[in-house]
Design an enzyme around this catalytic site. Structure first.
Site, mmCIF file in Angstrom:
data_model
loop_
_atom_site.group_PDB
_atom_site.id
_atom_site.type_symbol
_atom_site.label_atom_id
_atom_site.label_comp_id
_atom_site.label_asym_id
_atom_site.label_seq_id
_atom_site.Cartn_x
_atom_site.Cartn_y
_atom_site.Cartn_z
ATOM 1 N N THR A 1 -37.311 -11.640 17.327
ATOM 2 C CA THR A 1 -37.895 -12.474 16.287
ATOM 3 C C THR A 1 -36.912 -13.585 15.948
ATOM 4 O O THR A 1 -35.718 -13.489 16.231
ATOM 5 C CB THR A 1 -38.186 -11.666 15.007
ATOM 6 N N SER B 1 -39.576 -6.018 4.347
ATOM 7 C CA SER B 1 -38.359 -5.683 5.088
ATOM 8 C C SER B 1 -37.678 -4.528 4.377
ATOM 9 O O SER B 1 -37.827 -4.362 3.156
ATOM 10 C CB SER B 1 -37.411 -6.887 5.138
ATOM 11 N N TYR C 1 -32.505 -13.498 0.729
ATOM 12 C CA TYR C 1 -33.472 -12.744 1.530
ATOM 13 C C TYR C 1 -33.836 -11.434 0.835
ATOM 14 O O TYR C 1 -35.021 -11.078 0.731
ATOM 15 C CB TYR C 1 -32.871 -12.469 2.908
ATOM 16 N N VAL D 1 -46.774 -22.819 5.680
ATOM 17 C CA VAL D 1 -47.239 -21.882 4.654
ATOM 18 C C VAL D 1 -46.517 -22.070 3.327
ATOM 19 O O VAL D 1 -46.938 -21.523 2.310
ATOM 20 C CB VAL D 1 -47.114 -20.415 5.120
ATOM 21 N N LYS E 1 -37.661 -10.556 -0.404
ATOM 22 C CA LYS E 1 -38.378 -9.432 0.193
ATOM 23 C C LYS E 1 -38.650 -8.341 -0.854
ATOM 24 O O LYS E 1 -39.645 -7.620 -0.775
ATOM 25 C CB LYS E 1 -37.600 -8.874 1.377
ATOM 26 N N ASN F 1 -47.071 -12.704 7.457
ATOM 27 C CA ASN F 1 -45.911 -12.351 8.278
ATOM 28 C C ASN F 1 -44.819 -13.409 8.284
ATOM 29 O O ASN F 1 -43.656 -13.086 8.538
ATOM 30 C CB ASN F 1 -46.376 -12.093 9.721
#
Length: 256
Positions: free
Chosen positions: A183, A134, A147, A57, A151, A83
């Site tokens: 996950t 998140s 991160y 992706v 997000k 996702n």
């Protein structure tokens, strides 16, 4: 009994494991036909009704081809679940250019590529986009700058998309999970007890629990929701950060 997604077609990125795989299972169980796209092979055999599609992706070309393959196979597109995600634990001086770009490529660029390719198809009959953000996109964390930034970007991208495409009958919402065990992002956590200590419910969430929220946002049950950022974190972000004074008092009195 009719399912909420009878006759609907969905794409779920990062659909080979974790929240993505749970979401694909949930949508299929309620009548959808689903493409589960992932750069890795599924960890478990997907149920009937799930089309597995390999896709990086982070590649604009591959993501566009992913959308076109789903429409070619199923004839339409109604739901897009962005996702796929990655993260690193590092403070800014220790983050390389390559690490920074990879986190942004997967966490926000990929959603942009997928939305750009999917929206012309969703416009034909309306539909829903659900972005998996998140709680780290709402607040800061220690040692997670890349991160957090990525997000935060997907969270605000969700709001902007919702505004632009409400006129097309396309709803766009995001889910902000907290700690979800099971996950790829959480497999390496060693101090689970330390994480659980800040969650009022005292436990982590599960991919299946997140899939239920995603399915709700994708369904007509959420027909008046767009631009919503839905937190599912066991109460973690309900906390101001103040010490747990009642627990301290109980401990001082020798009570559990």
């Amino acid at each position: 009994m009719a399912g909420r997604f009878d006759g609907k077609v969905a794409i779920v990125t990062g659909g080979g494991s974790g929240i993505g795989a749970a979401t694909a299972r949930r949508l299929v169980s309620e009548g959808a036909q689903v493409m589960a796209a992932d750069i890795n092979a599924p960890k478990e055999q997907p149920p009937e009704g799930v089309m597995v599609h390999r896709c990086d992706v982070a590649s604009s070309a591959e993501t566009t081809a992913m959308v076109e393959a789903a429409v070619a196979r199923f004839g339409r597109l109604d739901i897009l679940v962005n996702n796929a995600g990655v993260g690193i634990m590092a403070e800014t001086p220790d983050v390389t250019d390559e690490q920074w770009r990879k986190v942004f490529a997967v966490n926000i660029d990929a959603a942009f590529y997928a939305c750009r390719a999917a929206i012309p198809h969703l416009r034909k009959q309306g539909g829903a986009i659900v972005n998996v953000a998140s709680i780290s996109g709402l607040f800061g964390d220690y040692g997670m700058t890349a991160y957090n930034a990525s997000k935060g970007a997907i969270t605000n991208y969700t709001r902007a998309l919702a505004m632009d495409h409400a006129r097309d009958g396309i709803r766009v919402n995001a889910i902000c999970p907290g700690l979800i065990i099971g996950t790829g992002l959480t497999d390496g956590i060693k101090d689970v007890a330390g994480w659980l200590s800040i969650i009022p419910m005292g436990r982590s969430g599960t991919p299946d629990e997140m899939a239920k929220v995603i399915a709700f946002l994708a369904s007509d049950d959420a027909s008046f929701m767009t631009g919503s950022i839905v937190v599912a974190d066991g109460g973690a972000t309900a906390h101001t950060g103040q010490p747990n004074f009642p627990a301290q008092r109980r401990a001082a009195m020798g009570k559990a």
